[in-house]
Enzyme design. Structure first.
Site, short mmCIF file in Angstrom:
data_model
loop_
_atom_site.label_atom_id
_atom_site.label_comp_id
_atom_site.label_asym_id
_atom_site.label_seq_id
_atom_site.Cartn_x
_atom_site.Cartn_y
_atom_site.Cartn_z
N GLU A 122 33.73 41.57 43.52
CA GLU A 122 34.86 42.47 43.66
C GLU A 122 34.38 43.90 43.40
O GLU A 122 33.64 44.10 42.44
CB GLU A 122 35.97 42.13 42.66
CG GLU A 122 37.22 42.95 42.92
CD GLU A 122 38.40 42.62 41.98
OE1 GLU A 122 38.23 41.82 41.04
OE2 GLU A 122 39.47 43.20 42.21
N ALA A 255 35.51 41.58 32.80
CA ALA A 255 35.31 40.21 33.23
C ALA A 255 35.81 40.05 34.65
O ALA A 255 36.47 40.94 35.18
CB ALA A 255 36.05 39.25 32.30
N MET A 256 35.52 38.89 35.24
CA MET A 256 35.86 38.68 36.65
C MET A 256 36.35 37.26 36.91
O MET A 256 35.73 36.29 36.47
CB MET A 256 34.61 39.01 37.49
CG MET A 256 34.82 38.86 38.97
SD MET A 256 36.08 40.04 39.58
CE MET A 256 36.74 39.08 40.93
N GLU A 257 37.44 37.19 37.67
CA GLU A 257 38.19 35.95 37.85
C GLU A 257 37.69 35.04 38.97
O GLU A 257 38.49 34.28 39.54
CB GLU A 257 39.66 36.31 38.11
CG GLU A 257 39.94 36.99 39.47
CD GLU A 257 40.00 38.51 39.44
OE1 GLU A 257 39.40 39.11 38.54
OE2 GLU A 257 40.64 39.09 40.33
N ASN A 258 36.42 35.05 39.33
CA ASN A 258 35.92 34.20 40.40
C ASN A 258 36.45 32.77 40.28
O ASN A 258 36.46 32.20 39.19
CB ASN A 258 34.39 34.14 40.34
CG ASN A 258 33.78 35.50 40.12
OD1 ASN A 258 33.96 36.38 40.92
ND2 ASN A 258 33.11 35.67 38.98
N HIS A 290 43.71 36.74 30.68
CA HIS A 290 43.85 37.54 31.91
C HIS A 290 43.10 36.88 33.08
O HIS A 290 43.67 36.65 34.15
CB HIS A 290 43.33 38.95 31.64
CG HIS A 290 43.40 39.87 32.82
ND1 HIS A 290 44.43 40.76 33.00
CD2 HIS A 290 42.57 40.04 33.89
CE1 HIS A 290 44.23 41.44 34.12
NE2 HIS A 290 43.11 41.02 34.68
N GLU A 291 41.84 36.59 32.87
CA GLU A 291 41.05 36.02 33.98
C GLU A 291 41.57 34.64 34.35
O GLU A 291 41.64 34.28 35.52
CB GLU A 291 39.56 35.96 33.63
CG GLU A 291 38.95 37.28 33.17
CD GLU A 291 39.23 38.48 34.06
OE1 GLU A 291 39.42 38.29 35.28
OE2 GLU A 291 39.29 39.61 33.53
N HIS A 294 44.64 34.89 36.48
CA HIS A 294 44.34 35.28 37.87
C HIS A 294 44.22 34.06 38.78
O HIS A 294 44.34 34.20 40.00
CB HIS A 294 43.02 36.05 37.93
CG HIS A 294 43.13 37.54 37.83
ND1 HIS A 294 44.07 38.27 38.52
CD2 HIS A 294 42.38 38.45 37.15
CE1 HIS A 294 43.89 39.57 38.26
NE2 HIS A 294 42.88 39.70 37.43
N1 PHE Z 1 39.19 41.87 38.65
C1 PHE Z 1 38.66 42.09 37.34
C2 PHE Z 1 39.82 41.89 36.38
O1 PHE Z 1 40.64 42.70 36.21
C3 PHE Z 1 38.09 43.41 37.09
C4 PHE Z 1 36.87 43.74 37.86
C5 PHE Z 1 36.93 44.56 38.96
C6 PHE Z 1 35.65 43.24 37.48
C7 PHE Z 1 35.82 44.89 39.67
C8 PHE Z 1 34.53 43.58 38.18
C9 PHE Z 1 34.62 44.42 39.27
O2 PHE Z 1 40.02 40.92 35.83
ZN ZN Z 2 42.36 41.48 36.50
#
Ligand code: PHE
Ligand code: ZN
Length: 847
Positions: A122, A255-258, A290-291, A294
């Site tokens: 992202e 962090a990232m919600e993959n 949060h993640e 998502h």
């Molecule tokens: N989507 C992530 C979040 O808010 C944030 C994020 C954006 C992480 C871009 C990495 C790069 O949970």
């Molecule tokens: Zn987010």
């Protein structure tokens, strides 16, 4: 043409992409990625465009037949296959590319962190991995094969086989490329399970580097609490048999919600009592929530395009805030969130970077992961809930999930769900998404013959590109108290829709005291002429906890503003806080109410009132007021300090955390009188990071922490996350006159690993948080800061651009400071080969 992307230019992708098969042959300098994309055209005769950046094309074939250079066009940004080379119906495109994860310091795409491979896609990182329609409205099912020596090879979805040197993964849920993830390395897992409400057993793993596994227990519990909460509160169940969460040390964001494979900055996973503060624990739980949340609001239902970012982020922040309120903090959470909102989002809205939660153009989307999109986006969701009520909100969300599961959606879709489920017209409300700026609300009152009238006027100042600000729908929560403290009218939601509007209450025996904007029912600035006595009354009697705090905050702010202009500490304020220093209200609340507004908040308030803030004067005023508070209430503060010592072993629970927070608030005040004696003792005796770091900060602020800083460093030099705190604390809290020199010293420290985003942020964020230090009149703070942004930019443009927001307040200050900051911004802007990220930011900052 100038590289700007516009919302109005959105067009659907002219192909459907059903399945993707990827194979990674991992190697630090030459990873090979082969991709097979199953595509079919939606309309005949259109070229096929795939995004691709910084990747070397090795081979390209269509249904097994190699394409020749005449069939396609390869540029710096992608690959376009001419319509003549495409069949009429479905086909498979095969590509092979080479990438070098070890050289990827931008930490976007596939990169390496301490020997481990990981990805961040992202917003537009997948195009650095392979040629692909890298846009969120293209959702496909992924099958991934990873070949490499690492013992652990992870991707999204469910495992589909593994052997020595390889693993395969299959994700049954269609997803956009930004949710793709791959992790490979020498990792260890803490295992757990969760049984969903319909009885599916899910395996949970928290993956970390060997040596970190004794700091994962809290994260696992937080994940389980999140899963349960989302079932109970939103009826949302997890949808794979496996959930993996990985901690990495080099990460640009939180962090990232993959899908099925969340990747976290290790600071938001790893915690033990000795290394993490209460605030760290709280944040870890919130971000894990949060993640996880998502998975439904982001992954199952995603965004059509990046202009819709707040569709997933605003909603998911609102969800994580509610989660923390429910499982941990109760009503004081709202106070924390409003402090953060005002400190970041109101500040953003009042400066050159102001933009709506849903912007309509950008040059670099990475620059729009902002407080406005996230925190204001959450406020807007909260207002929708206020307007339709808790039951109406749940009904709307049920409809959202039922109607849009599996889709890539827009803010229009979201608003329509509220309109259809409530029967209300939300067109005026939609302005909260499309208009920038913080409305200012003025209110006057009138009492006559038992009738009480509140008249409100709303006004929003012009923001870049938006001169006109039509009135918004503002839900104003109001309660009325009688002069003896009884609540005569309980909380009522007034819906303001006009520029000026009156609301009347009848049948009142005496003129009431109004409690306006309870629980901060809308993200606006309330301007009200009122007496200190009335604020003190609300601080003591309001039934709304938020507004009790707000009354104290208003008093403190007014006192500090007057003091920064030379006034003496206000005795009405000093009297009013007596109920907090002793008193029986919840400790976490008293701690919040005893902490004075920060210097930046005072500067912001002065600027909003048309004055020019003087950073040194604000700093002095704040220290002076702390001392006056301590003198006036020394005995009570000392008694509270002693009474709040938490016996027994540390737990991060909200109860003891609230006591520690109150204790440290008292310590900060008392240290202005006791020469730091208590703080020195606490630093020596503390067995948890909360108190150890709290005591250290108090000593740093008093300018007497040399020994403690050395001891702290000696003890923690091997722990990166703790050392980040060492850098941050001394720089953010040191006497401002020393900040610029200290920054230079710290930047020369061998532990200043500047390519690590956490470490870089500790130093830069530490300096900019030291308001008077950063804004030192000779410009030394600005110069240091700009030097390092210029240095970081070619290495990690995203983080450099994000940190440039420290300059967003430049118009607040005197002409000399303005000139100094402008000169630094120009120097950055004129740097050759500046990234798109940082050049967009400097252009916007300069206006
Ligand atoms: N989507 C992530 C979040 O808010 C944030 C994020 C954006 C992480 C871009 C990495 C790069 O949970
Ligand atoms: Zn987010």
């Amino acid at each position: 043409m100038d590289g700007t992307t516009y919302l109005s230019d959105y067009r659907p992708y002219p192909f459907t992409l059903d399945r993707v098969a990827l194979t990674f042959r991992l190697s630090p300098r030459a990873t090979r990625v082969t991709a097979a994309l199953s595509l079919s055209p939606r309309e005949a005769g259109t070229p096929l465009h795939l995004d691709g950046e910084q990747i070397k094309l090795i081979s390209l074939a269509l249904d097994g037949t190699p394409l020749t250079p005449a069939d396609y066009l390869l540029t710096e940004t992608g690959l376009t296959i001419h319509p003549a080379a495409l069949p009429e119906g479905a086909f498979t495109l095969q590509t092979e590319v080479e990438i070098a994860p070890e050289e990827n310091t931008a930490l976007e795409g596939l990169y390496m962190s301490k020997g481990m491979y990981c990805t961040q896609c992202e917003a537009e990182g997948f195009r650095k991995i392979t040629f692909y329609p890298d846009r969120p409205d293209v959702m496909a099912r992924f099958h991934v094969r990873i070949e490499g020596d690492a013992p652990v090879l992870l991707s999204n979805g469910n495992p589909a086989g593994q052997g020595p040197g390889w693993a395969e993964w299959d994700d049954p849920w269609p997803k956009p490329a930004y949710l793709f993830a791959l992790v490979a390395g020498d990792l260890v897992a803490t295992h757990g399970t969760f049984t969903t409400m319909s009885g599916n057993k899910v395996d949970l793993n928290i993956w970390v580097r060997p040596g970190d596994e004794n700091r994962t227990e809290f994260a696992l519990g937080a994940l389980q609490r999140s899963m349960k909460w989302d079932e109970e509160t939103y009826g949302r169940e997890y949808d794979l048999s496996l959930f993996n969460l990985v901690a990495v040390d080099d990460f640009n964001m939180g962090a990232m919600e993959n899908k099925g494979l969340n990747i976290f900055n290790s600071k938001l996973v790893l915690a033990s009592p000795e290394t993490a503060t209460d605030l760290d624990y709280e944040r870890i739980e919130a971000v894990i929530g949060h993640e996880y949340f998502h998975n439904w609001t982001g992954d199952r239902i995603t965004c059509r395009d990046w202009f819709q970012l707040c569709l997933k982020e605003g909603l998911t922040v609102f969800r994580d805030q509610s989660f923390t309120t429910d499982v941990r903090l109760g009503p004081v959470k709202r106070i924390d969130d409003v402090i953060a909102l005002r400190g970041r989002q109101f500040r953003e809205d009042a400066g050159p970077l102001a933009h709506p939660p849903r912007p309509d153009h950008y040059r670099e989307i990475n620059n729009f992961y902002t407080s406005t999109v996230y925190e204001k986006g959450a406020e807007v969701v909260g207002m929708l809930k206020t307007l339709v009520g808790a039951g109406g909100y749940r009904k709307a969300l049920d409809l959202y999930f039922a109607r849009h599961d599996g889709q890539a959606c827009t803010i229009e879709d979201w608003i329509k769900v509220f309109e259809d489920s409530s029967g209300r017209d939300m067109s005026q409300f939609k302005r909260w998404y499309t208009d920038a700026g913080t409305p200012h609300l003025k209110v006057t009152e009138n009492f006559n013959n038992g009738t009480y009238t509140l008249e409100f006027t709303q006004e929003t100042k012009p923001t870049p590109g938006q001169p006109e600000k039509p009135p918004r729908l503002i839900p104003i929560a109001v309660g009325l108290l009688s002069p003896n403290g009884d609540e005569v009218v309980p909380t009522t939601i007034l819906e303001m829709t006009e520029a000026t509007q009156s609301f009347t209450f009848t049948g009142l025996a005496t003129k009431p005291v109004p409690s306006i904007l309870r629980n901060f029912s809308a993200p606006v600035v309330l301007e009200r002429e009122t007496s200190a006595q009335e604020q003190a009354f609300l601080l003591a009697h309001d039934t709304d906890l938020f507004n009790r705090w707000e009354a104290g905050r208003n008093l403190a702010r007014a006192t500090l503003i007057a003091m920064s202009g030379g006034a003496e500490p206000d005795s009405a304020y000093l009297d009013a806080i007596g109920t907090l220093t002793a008193g029986t209200t919840e400790p976490a609340f008293r701690a919040l109410a005893l902490r004075l507004p920060g210097e930046d908040e005072i500067a912001q308030a002065l600027f909003a009132a048309g004055a020019t803030p003087d950073p040194e004067a604000i700093h002095r005023a704040r220290r002076t007021l702390m001392r006056a508070m301590a003198q006036r209430h020394e005995a009570a503060l000392a008694a509270t300090y002693d009474a709040c010592a938490v016996p027994g072993p540390y737990t991060p629970d909200a109860g003891p955390a609230g006591l520690r927070s109150l204790r440290l608030a008292c310590l900060g005040l008392l240290s202005t009188l006791d020469g730091g004696a208590r703080a020195k003792r606490l630093f020596t005796e503390a067995t948890n990071m909360t108190e150890s770091l709290g005591a250290l900060g108090v000593l740093v602020a008093a300018g007497d922490a040399a020994r403690e800083l050395a001891a702290f460093r000696e003890r923690w030099q091997g722990n990166a996350l703790v050392m980040d705190k060492w850098f941050l604390t001394q720089l953010s809290l040191c006497p401002p006159g020393q900040a610029a020199e200290l920054a230079e010293t710290l930047a020369a420290d061998p532990l200043f690993d500047w390519k690590n985003p956490n470490r870089f942020r500790s130093v830069m964020g530490g300096l900019s948080a030291n308001h008077a230090g950063f804004h030192r009149a000779d410009g030394a703070g600005y110069r240091f800061y700009a030097d390092w942004l210029i240095r970081l930019d070619p290495v990690n443009p995203q983080t450099a651009a994000r940190l440039s927001t420290a300059f967003e307040t430049w118009r607040r200050y005197d002409p000399a400071r303005q000139a100094l900051i402008r000169a630094e911004l120009r120097r950055i802007a004129d740097t050759p080969a500046l990234s798109r990220d940082l050049s967009e930011m400097t252009a916007r900052l300069l206006g």
